[in-house]
Structures are given as structure tokens and as C-alpha cells.
Design a protein around this motif. Structure first.
Motif, short mmCIF file in Angstrom:
data_model
loop_
_atom_site.label_atom_id
_atom_site.label_comp_id
_atom_site.label_asym_id
_atom_site.label_seq_id
_atom_site.Cartn_x
_atom_site.Cartn_y
_atom_site.Cartn_z
N UNK A 20 48.26 36.01 56.06
CA UNK A 20 47.69 34.72 55.74
C UNK A 20 48.68 33.59 55.92
N UNK A 21 48.35 32.46 55.29
CA UNK A 21 49.14 31.24 55.41
C UNK A 21 50.23 31.19 54.35
N UNK A 22 51.46 30.94 54.79
CA UNK A 22 52.62 30.91 53.89
C UNK A 22 53.51 29.73 54.27
N UNK A 80 51.98 32.07 59.68
CA UNK A 80 50.64 32.66 59.69
C UNK A 80 50.83 34.13 60.01
N UNK A 81 50.46 35.00 59.06
CA UNK A 81 50.61 36.45 59.22
C UNK A 81 52.03 36.84 59.62
N UNK A 82 53.02 36.23 58.96
CA UNK A 82 54.42 36.58 59.16
C UNK A 82 55.09 35.96 60.37
N UNK A 83 54.35 35.17 61.15
CA UNK A 83 54.91 34.54 62.35
C UNK A 83 55.08 33.04 62.13
N UNK A 84 56.23 32.51 62.47
CA UNK A 84 56.46 31.07 62.37
C UNK A 84 55.61 30.34 63.40
N UNK A 85 54.84 29.36 62.92
CA UNK A 85 54.02 28.56 63.83
C UNK A 85 54.41 27.09 63.82
N UNK A 86 55.13 26.66 62.78
CA UNK A 86 55.58 25.27 62.73
C UNK A 86 56.79 25.18 61.81
N UNK A 87 57.58 24.12 62.05
CA UNK A 87 58.77 23.87 61.24
C UNK A 87 58.94 22.37 61.11
N UNK A 88 59.26 21.93 59.89
CA UNK A 88 59.53 20.52 59.65
C UNK A 88 60.85 20.43 58.89
N UNK A 89 61.76 19.62 59.38
CA UNK A 89 63.08 19.47 58.76
C UNK A 89 63.23 18.06 58.22
N UNK A 100 51.95 20.69 59.91
CA UNK A 100 52.27 22.11 59.73
C UNK A 100 51.15 22.85 59.01
N UNK A 101 50.61 22.22 57.96
CA UNK A 101 49.49 22.86 57.24
C UNK A 101 48.30 23.05 58.16
#
Length: 107
Positions: A20-22, A80-89, A100-101
Motif C-alpha cells: 500500500x501507500x507509505x 507504493x508497495x515498497x517501491x519509491x515513487x516520489x521524493x520531496x526534500x 507525492x501523495x
């Protein structure tokens, strides 16, 4: 939404296996940039309460932060399901975080 960074308790294998979403948020409770990001994060988090949120206290030698190549705080990693899909610094605006959400949570 969590409000305090907690010492690292997650292992990378656990994160990779999450479904899921984390949102992983790396930072420190004393960090000024992290404190400044909390209001925009709260605004962006509204409507995404079903997203699991982990505030990970980061620092030198912390393996989870290093495994994600975190260099600046706060770093928000959307999974999403353990895979990085976005990053914000170092976000300063809710809109930066909302993007990102949108990528991990269809609501």
C-alpha cells in the motif's frame, strides 16, 4: 500524521515488503528545516489519513536513511508497495508535498 521523529526501528527489508501507500519522513526533532515543513505536511496530509506515515529520526551512520541516500532533512519518500515513487526534500509548500501523495494514494 505522526508528529515526532522516532529512533530508527525499521529495517530496509521491512520497508521493501510494505504493502500500500507509505510515507517515510526522515529528519530530526531539533532540525529547523524539519519543523518548518510540519505545517505544509499537515495541510498536504489532510485527506490521506489512510497512508502509513513513519517519522524516522535520521543521522550519521543510520542504515535506513543511508539505504535511501538521504542527505538533507526533511526528506519525504513516498512508497507504493515498497517501491519509491516520489521524493520531496525540504518542502516549504503543501503543493510540493501533495504531488507525492497523488502518486501513491488515489484519494
Amino acid at each position: 500524521m505522526k508528529t515526532r521523529y522516532i529512533p530508527e526501528t525499521l529495517q530496509r527489508a521491512e520497508v521493501d515488503a510494505m504493502q500500500g501507500a507509505v510515507l517515510l519522513e526522515f529528519g530530526a526533532n531539533w532540525c529547523g528545516h524539519c519543523m518548518a515543513a510540519q505545517a505544509p505536511l499537515a495541510d498536504a496530509f489532510a485527506g490521506h489519513e489512510d497512508v502509513a506515515h513513519y517519522k524516522v529520526e535520521d543521522g550519521p551512520g543510520r542504515p535506513l536513511g543511508r539505504s535511501f541516500r538521504v542527505k538533507l532533512w526533511p526528506t519525504l519518500i513516498f512508497l507504493r508497495d515498497g517501491e519509491e515513487v516520489a521524493r520531496v526534500v525540504r518542502p516549504l509548500k503543501a503543493g510540493d508535498i501533495s504531488a507525492g501523495f497523488t502518486q501513491i494514494d488515489p484519494h
